[in-house]
Design a protein around this motif. Structure first.
Motif, mmCIF file in Angstrom:
data_model
loop_
_atom_site.group_PDB
_atom_site.id
_atom_site.type_symbol
_atom_site.label_atom_id
_atom_site.label_comp_id
_atom_site.label_asym_id
_atom_site.label_seq_id
_atom_site.Cartn_x
_atom_site.Cartn_y
_atom_site.Cartn_z
ATOM 1 N N THR A 173 4.999 1.166 -1.062
ATOM 2 C CA THR A 173 5.630 -0.149 -1.184
ATOM 3 C C THR A 173 4.546 -1.203 -1.362
ATOM 4 O O THR A 173 3.536 -1.203 -0.641
ATOM 5 N N TRP A 174 4.757 -2.103 -2.323
ATOM 6 C CA TRP A 174 3.844 -3.222 -2.539
ATOM 7 C C TRP A 174 4.632 -4.528 -2.481
ATOM 8 O O TRP A 174 5.786 -4.600 -2.913
ATOM 9 N N VAL A 175 3.974 -5.570 -1.953
ATOM 10 C CA VAL A 175 4.602 -6.875 -1.772
ATOM 11 C C VAL A 175 3.827 -7.914 -2.575
ATOM 12 O O VAL A 175 2.589 -7.974 -2.503
ATOM 13 N N ALA A 176 4.537 -8.746 -3.328
ATOM 14 C CA ALA A 176 3.917 -9.826 -4.094
ATOM 15 C C ALA A 176 4.132 -11.152 -3.374
ATOM 16 O O ALA A 176 5.241 -11.450 -2.934
ATOM 17 N N THR A 177 3.067 -11.931 -3.259
ATOM 18 C CA THR A 177 3.160 -13.258 -2.644
ATOM 19 C C THR A 177 2.525 -14.294 -3.564
ATOM 20 O O THR A 177 1.650 -13.982 -4.376
ATOM 21 N N ASN A 178 2.977 -15.551 -3.399
ATOM 22 C CA ASN A 178 2.371 -16.633 -4.177
ATOM 23 C C ASN A 178 1.200 -17.246 -3.408
ATOM 24 O O ASN A 178 0.811 -16.758 -2.338
ATOM 25 N N GLU A 179 0.656 -18.336 -3.931
ATOM 26 C CA GLU A 179 -0.527 -18.944 -3.326
ATOM 27 C C GLU A 179 -0.255 -19.493 -1.931
ATOM 28 O O GLU A 179 -1.168 -19.668 -1.127
ATOM 29 N N SER A 180 1.018 -19.761 -1.635
ATOM 30 C CA SER A 180 1.391 -20.255 -0.302
ATOM 31 C C SER A 180 1.665 -19.132 0.688
ATOM 32 O O SER A 180 1.983 -19.391 1.851
ATOM 33 N N GLY A 181 1.570 -17.900 0.231
ATOM 34 C CA GLY A 181 1.822 -16.764 1.105
ATOM 35 C C GLY A 181 3.280 -16.369 1.213
ATOM 36 O O GLY A 181 3.638 -15.514 2.033
ATOM 37 N N ASN A 182 4.143 -16.964 0.384
ATOM 38 C CA ASN A 182 5.567 -16.630 0.409
ATOM 39 C C ASN A 182 5.838 -15.382 -0.426
ATOM 40 O O ASN A 182 5.245 -15.201 -1.496
ATOM 41 N N VAL A 183 6.737 -14.549 0.041
ATOM 42 C CA VAL A 183 7.110 -13.352 -0.704
ATOM 43 C C VAL A 183 7.868 -13.756 -1.967
ATOM 44 O O VAL A 183 8.821 -14.533 -1.916
ATOM 45 N N VAL A 184 7.428 -13.225 -3.111
ATOM 46 C CA VAL A 184 8.096 -13.512 -4.380
ATOM 47 C C VAL A 184 8.507 -12.219 -5.090
ATOM 48 O O VAL A 184 8.974 -12.259 -6.232
ATOM 49 N N GLY A 185 8.346 -11.094 -4.399
ATOM 50 C CA GLY A 185 8.779 -9.834 -4.981
ATOM 51 C C GLY A 185 8.281 -8.650 -4.179
ATOM 52 O O GLY A 185 7.332 -8.779 -3.393
ATOM 53 N N TYR A 186 8.937 -7.514 -4.345
ATOM 54 C CA TYR A 186 8.411 -6.267 -3.785
ATOM 55 C C TYR A 186 8.979 -5.085 -4.544
ATOM 56 O O TYR A 186 10.006 -5.189 -5.235
ATOM 57 N N ILE A 187 8.287 -3.959 -4.441
ATOM 58 C CA ILE A 187 8.683 -2.744 -5.139
ATOM 59 C C ILE A 187 8.462 -1.553 -4.223
ATOM 60 O O ILE A 187 7.480 -1.504 -3.478
ATOM 61 N N VAL A 188 9.398 -0.609 -4.252
ATOM 62 C CA VAL A 188 9.251 0.661 -3.542
ATOM 63 C C VAL A 188 9.258 1.776 -4.581
ATOM 64 O O VAL A 188 10.085 1.774 -5.497
ATOM 65 N N MET A 189 8.322 2.696 -4.428
ATOM 66 C CA MET A 189 8.241 3.852 -5.325
ATOM 67 C C MET A 189 8.154 5.118 -4.479
ATOM 68 O O MET A 189 7.445 5.148 -3.476
ATOM 69 N N ARG A 190 8.886 6.162 -4.874
ATOM 70 C CA ARG A 190 8.887 7.392 -4.094
ATOM 71 C C ARG A 190 8.959 8.596 -5.019
ATOM 72 O O ARG A 190 9.326 8.471 -6.189
ATOM 73 N N GLN A 191 8.624 9.749 -4.466
ATOM 74 C CA GLN A 191 8.626 10.979 -5.248
ATOM 75 C C GLN A 191 10.045 11.478 -5.485
ATOM 76 O O GLN A 191 10.882 11.451 -4.577
ATOM 77 N N GLY A 192 10.333 11.934 -6.701
ATOM 78 C CA GLY A 192 11.620 12.529 -7.009
ATOM 79 C C GLY A 192 11.704 13.970 -6.529
ATOM 80 O O GLY A 192 10.715 14.544 -6.050
ATOM 81 N N VAL A 193 12.879 14.549 -6.677
ATOM 82 C CA VAL A 193 13.107 15.914 -6.205
ATOM 83 C C VAL A 193 12.190 16.905 -6.909
ATOM 84 O O VAL A 193 11.560 17.754 -6.285
ATOM 85 N N ASP A 194 12.108 16.811 -8.238
ATOM 86 C CA ASP A 194 11.379 17.816 -9.003
ATOM 87 C C ASP A 194 9.937 17.419 -9.302
ATOM 88 O O ASP A 194 9.222 18.140 -9.996
ATOM 89 N N LYS A 195 9.495 16.290 -8.794
ATOM 90 C CA LYS A 195 8.120 15.791 -8.949
ATOM 91 C C LYS A 195 7.758 15.470 -10.397
ATOM 92 O O LYS A 195 6.605 15.176 -10.691
ATOM 93 N N GLU A 196 8.749 15.482 -11.291
ATOM 94 C CA GLU A 196 8.469 15.099 -12.669
ATOM 95 C C GLU A 196 8.350 13.591 -12.801
ATOM 96 O O GLU A 196 7.551 13.092 -13.596
ATOM 97 N N ASP A 197 9.154 12.867 -12.012
ATOM 98 C CA ASP A 197 9.167 11.410 -12.081
ATOM 99 C C ASP A 197 8.884 10.812 -10.704
ATOM 100 O O ASP A 197 9.223 11.396 -9.683
ATOM 101 N N MET A 198 8.304 9.609 -10.719
ATOM 102 C CA MET A 198 8.309 8.755 -9.539
ATOM 103 C C MET A 198 9.492 7.806 -9.688
ATOM 104 O O MET A 198 9.762 7.290 -10.778
ATOM 105 N N LEU A 199 10.219 7.604 -8.605
ATOM 106 C CA LEU A 199 11.436 6.804 -8.633
ATOM 107 C C LEU A 199 11.159 5.405 -8.108
ATOM 108 O O LEU A 199 10.604 5.248 -7.012
ATOM 109 N N VAL A 200 11.552 4.391 -8.870
ATOM 110 C CA VAL A 200 11.312 2.994 -8.516
ATOM 111 C C VAL A 200 12.610 2.366 -8.026
ATOM 112 O O VAL A 200 13.656 2.497 -8.666
#
Length: 314
Positions: free
Chosen positions: A202-229
């Motif tokens: 998981t990664w978190v995006a913040t602006n210059e004021s330290g406020n959260v402006v986005g985040y993303i979670v990525m995890r392994q899929g069942v068959d390991k062919e894809d990472m799931l976002v």
């Protein structure tokens, strides 16, 4: 004479055979490798899934169907959402009334003070409408090569003042508040589990004021062919692109997959540019479409949703 029964189980009572059967049906249906068996065990060990009641349909001793409804938020004063997921009957047993019995057994367990929601395949929409659910948006699933994301989004001029950190360097509290503002329901318990899935990042995006402006979670899929976002929430397309680049870069560095798979919510009146950007940037089309339906719509902010968690988890 056929002997059919429905089994209501506590999440912790799901056996490896139960999980394997559901996985097999989902893959056969083309729903994608969304959740590994280890992930289900992890998620079902606490809220919101501890409040759910998986229902298994068993015919002559063999599993033939499944549905589960997980609860997010508090139903006090009409708040909270009951999300119905993975409603499936194996193909040879469809049209015989077993699915209705499985559904009814689950429906009896729902907290009717909550908003009730699900993601429907297109040919089931009319049936769910008879139950009081209405379409709100379309989910489109995409698979994008990691190399293409890294090439296209490496330099994002409009997000240079955005700082991106791993969640373990930032903490979850502000992310939960940000998520609640966008999704319209508090998902603290769920996010505590979702962001600590095995093989997840998981990664978190913040602006210059330290406020959260986005985040993303990525995890392994069942068959390991894809990472799931998913989820991918952000204040702008440019921030979403930067977070996708960070996820692709990490995937490439770890050699964990060659593609990212994500499911984007689409509503022409609320976020018309979301999938247009993906389709135009990568020349790709959706591999699967479902429709999000509610009986009572939460106060969500769709123009900041660039990927939902998963068609199986809302």
């Amino acid at each position: 004479m056929a002997n059919f029964v429905v089994q209501r189980k506590a999440p912790q009572e799901l056996s490896p055979e139960d999980v394997e059967a559901v996985k097999k049906w989902c893959l056969a249906e083309g729903w994608g490798p969304y959740v590994r068996p280890d992930d289900i065990s992890h998620l079902y060990s606490g809220p919101p899934f501890i409040q759910s009641c998986p229902v298994i349909g068993v015919l002559d001793g063999e599993r033939i169907g499944h549905v589960v409804a997980s609860k997010y938020g508090d139903s006090t004063n009409g708040g909270g959402v009951q999300y119905i997921a993975i409603f499936i009957v194996e193909k040879p047993q469809r049209g015989k009334g077993y699915g209705l019995k499985i559904w009814n057994a689950m429906w009896e367990t729902l907290d009717k003070n909550c908003s009730i929601s699900l993601d429907s395949v297109v040919n089931m929409i009319s049936k769910y409408e008879t139950m009081g659910l209405q379409p709100e948006w379309t989910n489109r699933e995409y698979i994008i090569p990691v190399s293409a994301i890294m090439q296209k989004y490496k330099m994002s001029e409009n997000s240079r003042n955005i700082l991106v950190k791993p969640l373990n360097e930032f903490g979850l509290e502000k992310v939960v508040l940000y998520d609640t503002l966008i999704c319209g329901i508090p998902r603290k318990d769920f996010l505590e589990k979702w962001t600590t899935l095995p093989a997840s990042h998981t990664w978190v995006a913040t602006n210059e004021s330290g406020n959260v402006v986005g985040y993303i979670v990525m995890r392994q899929g069942v068959d390991k062919e894809d990472m799931l976002v998913g989820p991918l929430l952000s204040d702008s397309i440019q921030i979403a692109q930067k977070l996708l680049y960070i996820a692709a870069e990490a995937t490439d560095a770890q050699k964990s997959a060659e593609r990212l798979r994500m499911t984007m919510p689409v509503c022409e009146s609320e976020n018309p540019n979301a999938t247009h950007t993906i389709e135009n940037d990568f020349g790709t089309k959706a591999i699967l479409e479902t429709v999000r339906m509610y009986n009572k719509k939460p106060n969500y902010c769709l123009n900041k949703m660039f990927a939902i968690c998963s068609p199986g988890f809302g």
